[in-house]
Design a protein around this motif. Structure first.
Motif, short mmCIF file in Angstrom:
data_model
loop_
_atom_site.label_atom_id
_atom_site.label_comp_id
_atom_site.label_asym_id
_atom_site.label_seq_id
_atom_site.Cartn_x
_atom_site.Cartn_y
_atom_site.Cartn_z
N ILE A 322 -54.27 -4.89 8.06
CA ILE A 322 -52.92 -4.70 8.22
C ILE A 322 -52.44 -4.70 6.07
N ASN A 323 -53.37 -5.13 5.80
CA ASN A 323 -52.44 -5.23 4.31
C ASN A 323 -53.11 -4.09 3.36
N LEU A 324 -54.22 -3.03 4.65
CA LEU A 324 -54.10 -2.10 3.37
C LEU A 324 -53.04 -0.70 3.35
N LEU A 325 -52.46 -1.29 4.83
CA LEU A 325 -51.60 -0.56 5.46
C LEU A 325 -50.06 -0.29 4.24
N GLU A 326 -50.19 -1.84 3.45
CA GLU A 326 -49.19 -1.71 2.63
C GLU A 326 -49.35 -0.96 1.50
N ILE A 327 -50.68 -0.77 0.77
CA ILE A 327 -50.84 -0.05 -0.50
C ILE A 327 -50.86 1.42 -0.11
N ASP A 328 -49.73 1.57 -1.63
CA ASP A 328 -49.15 2.84 -1.76
C ASP A 328 -50.24 4.20 -2.10
N ASN A 329 -50.82 4.22 -1.45
CA ASN A 329 -51.81 5.56 -1.18
C ASN A 329 -52.35 6.02 0.30
N ASP A 330 -51.21 7.34 0.65
CA ASP A 330 -52.11 7.98 2.03
C ASP A 330 -52.99 7.54 2.65
N GLY A 331 -53.85 8.23 1.93
CA GLY A 331 -55.47 8.12 1.99
C GLY A 331 -55.58 7.26 2.57
N VAL A 332 -55.26 5.27 1.72
CA VAL A 332 -55.98 4.85 2.17
C VAL A 332 -55.14 4.28 3.88
N LYS A 333 -53.89 4.60 3.97
CA LYS A 333 -52.98 4.24 5.00
C LYS A 333 -53.95 4.96 6.07
N VAL A 334 -54.05 6.47 5.58
CA VAL A 334 -55.07 7.12 7.37
C VAL A 334 -55.71 5.78 7.94
N ALA A 335 -57.34 5.96 6.93
CA ALA A 335 -57.78 5.33 6.67
C ALA A 335 -57.97 3.83 8.01
N ALA A 336 -56.89 3.32 7.01
CA ALA A 336 -56.32 1.11 7.65
C ALA A 336 -56.09 2.05 9.38
N LEU A 337 -55.56 2.88 9.30
CA LEU A 337 -54.93 3.16 10.16
C LEU A 337 -55.66 4.13 11.91
N GLU A 338 -56.85 4.47 11.43
CA GLU A 338 -57.68 4.31 11.96
C GLU A 338 -58.92 3.51 12.55
N ALA A 339 -58.71 2.73 11.38
CA ALA A 339 -60.30 1.38 11.90
C ALA A 339 -58.98 0.63 12.77
N ILE A 340 -57.85 0.43 12.65
CA ILE A 340 -57.15 -0.27 13.29
C ILE A 340 -57.27 0.45 15.02
N SER A 341 -57.26 1.42 15.33
CA SER A 341 -57.21 2.64 16.63
C SER A 341 -58.35 1.87 16.95
N ALA A 342 -59.78 1.63 16.30
CA ALA A 342 -61.09 1.61 16.78
C ALA A 342 -60.83 0.05 17.22
N MET A 343 -60.83 -0.18 16.41
CA MET A 343 -60.77 -2.00 16.61
C MET A 343 -59.71 -1.91 17.57
N CYS A 344 -59.26 -1.57 18.81
CA CYS A 344 -57.90 -1.91 19.35
C CYS A 344 -58.85 -1.47 21.01
N GLU A 345 -60.24 -1.38 20.17
CA GLU A 345 -61.29 -1.21 21.95
C GLU A 345 -61.77 -3.07 22.14
N ASN A 346 -61.36 -3.38 21.41
CA ASN A 346 -61.45 -5.12 21.55
C ASN A 346 -60.36 -5.86 21.52
N SER A 347 -59.83 -6.63 23.40
CA SER A 347 -58.62 -7.02 23.69
C SER A 347 -58.52 -7.96 22.74
N ALA A 348 -58.99 -8.72 22.04
CA ALA A 348 -58.63 -9.78 21.38
C ALA A 348 -57.65 -9.07 19.76
N SER A 349 -58.50 -8.21 19.67
CA SER A 349 -58.22 -7.51 18.21
C SER A 349 -56.44 -6.56 18.79
N LYS A 350 -57.15 -6.98 19.80
CA LYS A 350 -55.56 -5.70 20.00
C LYS A 350 -54.34 -6.47 19.82
#
Length: 392
Positions: A322-350
């Motif tokens: 979530i901290n990476l979403l605040e970085i002013d770089n679109d490439g970082v944001k995209v990579a962080a969002l993809e990691a968030i999507s992957a971690m959603c498979e864990n219910s506690a992480s979701k």
């Protein structure tokens, strides 16, 4: 006392040629001298051609046109060590040229060069034979030849050479050969991990960088990741990340660790030694977009495994993402969002990501970057799927 008779001086034999010092100012004449049967002339001709070729690419092309490469190829197997050494020096420096490399492949020089890597050969021969192989190994056919003709064993052995140029050339050659995936098991069987880790301590940054790139390539295999752990390789990599002096190596060190995160056993080992906490802290403190982006991608790959997701959840990886979403770089944001999507498979992480991240994800839907918007939508879908609390 008898009268002295003057002793007549015998004339020199008619069939003996008087020594002739040849001084040439044209490359063509010196190339002709490469056909001489005399070792001294061959050695001096090669030495002159080395100096000429060192001056620039145009001179290399000139020598190629004069047929020097074919002569030099024959001389690298000459019985006289000085002739052999000087000839290999010329070929080593000429092989930088694309057309020279092409001709060397046609002449099938790989096996001859590999034979020059034998322990009994002198360091200079090792240096230029490995340099020539490294220049040629950029081409797929040469990678295969080096592998099939047994070139990896002497190259791995030369990683322990006292000469830094030999180490660098051999390492570069190994790295290039390993681009062909079939060679990974063979390199691993040669016990390459300990010398690679030793080269991380080199005083030469180019050697350290090549060692890391080679480790990144070979650590794509699970067996190698296990060996890395057994040889304290993970600690070596984390120490590089903790050392500001090695900041130019951080991206590559993180790439190796990123491969290691994919394996549950290795990830658990990193966690047990406190390395995972250090790694996430390092990513959080970093201001280098490439490091942040690569770290998020590594987390994404790791999160494909359910056991890995549990370990990452234990270390509260969600805060880092979530901290990476605040970085002013679109490439970082995209990579962080993809990691968030992957971690959603864990219910506690979701649940954790929903509480902390949904407001930021909604804001990113207004981004000017299409990739960021698309990744934000996907992350929101994954966060709200089968989660009424997140949907609310």
């Amino acid at each position: 006392m008898g009268k002295k008779v003057k002793k007549e001086v015998e004339p020199p034999p008619k069939d003996v040629f008087d020594p002739l010092l040849v001084e040439s100012k044209t490359a063509a004449t010196v190339v002709l001298m490469l056909s001489s049967p005399e070792e001294e002339i061959l050695a001096k001709a090669c030495d002159a051609l080395y100096k000429f070729a060192s001056k620039g690419d145009e001179n290399k092309v000139t020598l190629l046109g004069l047929g020097a490469v074919e002569h030099l190829f024959k001389l690298i197997s000459h019985e006289d060590p000085i002739v052999r050494r000087n000839a290999i020096m010329v070929l080593g420096i000429m092989a930088f040229n694309h057309d020279v490399k092409k001709l060397l492949r046609e002449l099938d020089v790989t096996n001859s060069l590999i034979s020059q890597l034998a322990p009994e050969e002198e360091v200079v021969i090792h240096e230029f034979a490995s340099l020539c192989l490294a220049h040629m190994a950029v081409e797929y056919t040469t990678k295969v030849q080096i592998f099939e003709q047994g070139g990896l064993e002497p190259l791995v052995r030369l990683l322990g050479s006292p000469d830094p140029d030999v180490k660098k050339n051999s390492l570069e050659c190994i790295y290039l050969v390993m681009q062909d995936f079939q060679s990974h098991a063979a390199v691993r069987a040669l016990n390459v991990i300990p010398p690679l880790l030793e080269l991380l301590k080199s005083e030469y940054p180019v050697i350290q960088l090549l060692a890391l790139k080679t480790l990144e390539e070979i650590s794509k295999d699970r067996e190698t990741r296990i060996i890395l752990g057994e040889n304290n390789g993970l600690d070596c990599l984390l120490k590089i990340l903790e050392t500001n002096e090695f900041s130019d190596l951080h991206v590559e060190a993180l790439a190796v660790l990123g491969n290691c995160l994919e394996d549950a056993h290795t990830l658990q080992l990193i966690q047990q030694t406190g390395g995972l906490k250090k790694l996430l802290s390092f990513v959080g403190d970093s201001t280098v977009p490439d490091i942040q982006k690569n770290a998020a991608k590594a987390i994404t790959r790791a999160a494909y495994d359910s056991e890995n997701r549990k370990i990452l959840r234990e270390e509260e990886v969600e805060k880092c993402l979530i901290n990476l979403l605040e970085i002013d770089n679109d490439g970082v944001k995209v990579a962080a969002l993809e990691a968030i999507s992957a971690m959603c498979e864990n219910s506690a992480s979701k649940r954790a990501l929903g509480v902390q991240g949904i407001p930021q994800l909604v804001q990113l839907l207004s981004s000017d970057n299409e990739e960021v918007k698309e990744a934000a939508v996907t992350a929101l879908v994954n966060l709200t799927a089968a989660s009424p609390s997140n949907a609310r």
